[in-house]
Enzyme design. Structure first.
Site, mmCIF file in Angstrom:
data_model
loop_
_atom_site.group_PDB
_atom_site.id
_atom_site.type_symbol
_atom_site.label_atom_id
_atom_site.label_comp_id
_atom_site.label_asym_id
_atom_site.label_seq_id
_atom_site.Cartn_x
_atom_site.Cartn_y
_atom_site.Cartn_z
ATOM 1 N N HIS A 17 32.817 35.520 38.817
ATOM 2 C CA HIS A 17 32.677 35.523 37.352
ATOM 3 C C HIS A 17 31.263 35.096 36.954
ATOM 4 C CE1 HIS A 17 37.203 34.503 37.385
ATOM 5 N NE2 HIS A 17 37.110 35.712 36.875
ATOM 6 N N LYS A 41 51.527 34.211 32.226
ATOM 7 C CA LYS A 41 52.490 33.324 31.577
ATOM 8 C C LYS A 41 52.372 31.894 32.106
ATOM 9 C CE LYS A 41 55.096 35.952 28.795
ATOM 10 N NZ LYS A 41 54.146 37.024 28.598
ATOM 11 N N ARG A 93 34.992 45.159 41.002
ATOM 12 C CA ARG A 93 34.920 44.805 42.419
ATOM 13 C C ARG A 93 35.176 46.020 43.298
ATOM 14 N NH1 ARG A 93 38.540 39.681 41.283
ATOM 15 N NH2 ARG A 93 39.094 41.198 39.716
ATOM 16 N N SER A 131 40.141 35.040 41.476
ATOM 17 C CA SER A 131 40.796 33.765 41.154
ATOM 18 C C SER A 131 42.123 33.659 41.899
ATOM 19 C CB SER A 131 41.062 33.668 39.655
ATOM 20 O OG SER A 131 39.854 33.676 38.948
HETATM 21 P P1 ADP Z 1 40.540 37.571 38.409
HETATM 22 O O1 ADP Z 1 40.900 39.003 38.696
HETATM 23 O O2 ADP Z 1 39.614 36.986 39.405
HETATM 24 O O3 ADP Z 1 41.715 36.691 38.022
HETATM 25 P P2 ADP Z 1 39.799 37.674 35.600
HETATM 26 O O4 ADP Z 1 41.011 38.293 35.072
HETATM 27 O O5 ADP Z 1 39.470 36.318 35.131
HETATM 28 O O6 ADP Z 1 39.659 37.638 37.150
HETATM 29 O O7 ADP Z 1 38.571 38.660 35.404
HETATM 30 C C1 ADP Z 1 37.694 38.679 34.346
HETATM 31 C C2 ADP Z 1 36.634 39.728 34.620
HETATM 32 O O8 ADP Z 1 35.806 39.257 35.684
HETATM 33 C C3 ADP Z 1 37.159 41.076 35.070
HETATM 34 O O9 ADP Z 1 36.330 42.086 34.536
HETATM 35 C C4 ADP Z 1 37.009 41.036 36.559
HETATM 36 O O10 ADP Z 1 36.851 42.330 37.099
HETATM 37 C C5 ADP Z 1 35.733 40.233 36.679
HETATM 38 N N1 ADP Z 1 35.624 39.601 37.987
HETATM 39 C C6 ADP Z 1 36.423 38.683 38.539
HETATM 40 N N2 ADP Z 1 36.004 38.355 39.784
HETATM 41 C C7 ADP Z 1 34.907 39.101 40.015
HETATM 42 C C8 ADP Z 1 34.016 39.261 41.125
HETATM 43 N N3 ADP Z 1 34.201 38.604 42.257
HETATM 44 N N4 ADP Z 1 32.980 40.125 40.992
HETATM 45 C C9 ADP Z 1 32.823 40.826 39.843
HETATM 46 N N5 ADP Z 1 33.634 40.737 38.783
HETATM 47 C C10 ADP Z 1 34.663 39.895 38.861
#
Ligand code: ADP
Length: 161
Positions: A17, A41, A93, A131
């Protein structure tokens, strides 16, 4: 002024992130990092904890003072309009991310034609970081060093102690 909204669950924030946030801050005047509250949830960390972890992580990021960290409920495009964001920033990703992101970008464009979705390719060292993986490793006491900032690692250790 270009304002980008970077939404996610950030449960917890990872270096994946942060890589996107850091690069986003180079492209946009302001970055709103927003926790979508209605996604999972039963999150591991509550919204307040996630906000704190994101804010603490930004302290080390160049331009981090141009980032605002918030949480929202409801439709992403409505929140984008509320923040005066003209861009939705998302990270990509793998191919597995693509289908969902493709669908969401089109739906959001239909709902709010003035808001453009911008994708950034994951950093080469973070392409496998999520995550969910971090939570799973931490659940079983595995080492998540290098995947999340040290203060997040500490919180995970406390949570699963
Ligand atoms: P996760 O899938 O890790 O739970 P989130 O739902 O918080 O992540 O994702 C928020 C945004 O950050 C999404 O656009 C997701 O593709 C991006 N993201 C999460 N991890 C990465 C990563 N390792 N590299 C690039 N983008 C990421």
């Amino acid at each position: 002024m270009s304002v980008a909204l970077y939404p996610g669950s950030f449960d917890p924030i990872t270096y994946g992130h942060l890589n996107i946030a850091q690069r986003g801050l180079k492209l946009f005047d302001k970055l709103v990092i927003a926790i979508a509250e209605n996604v999972r949830k039963t999150p591991l960390f509550d919204v307040e904890e996630r906000l704190e972890m994101i804010r603490a992580s930004l302290a080390d990021v160049d331009g981090g003072d141009r980032a605002e960290v918030t949480a929202f409920n409801g439709l992403l495009v409505d929140y984008a309009q509320q923040c005066h964001a003209n861009v939705l920033l998302r990270g990509l990703r793998a191919i597995s991310d693509f289908e969902f992101e493709f669908q969401m970008a089109h739906m959001n464009r239909r709902l709010a034609p003035g808001v453009e979705t911008v994708f950034m390719m994951t950093g080469e060292e973070q392409f496998y970081v999520s995550s969910q993986m971090v939570r799973e490793i931490a659940t079983f006491g595995g080492n998540v060093g290098g995947l999340v900032p040290p203060h997040v690692e500490q919180r995970l250790r406390e949570r699963f102690a």
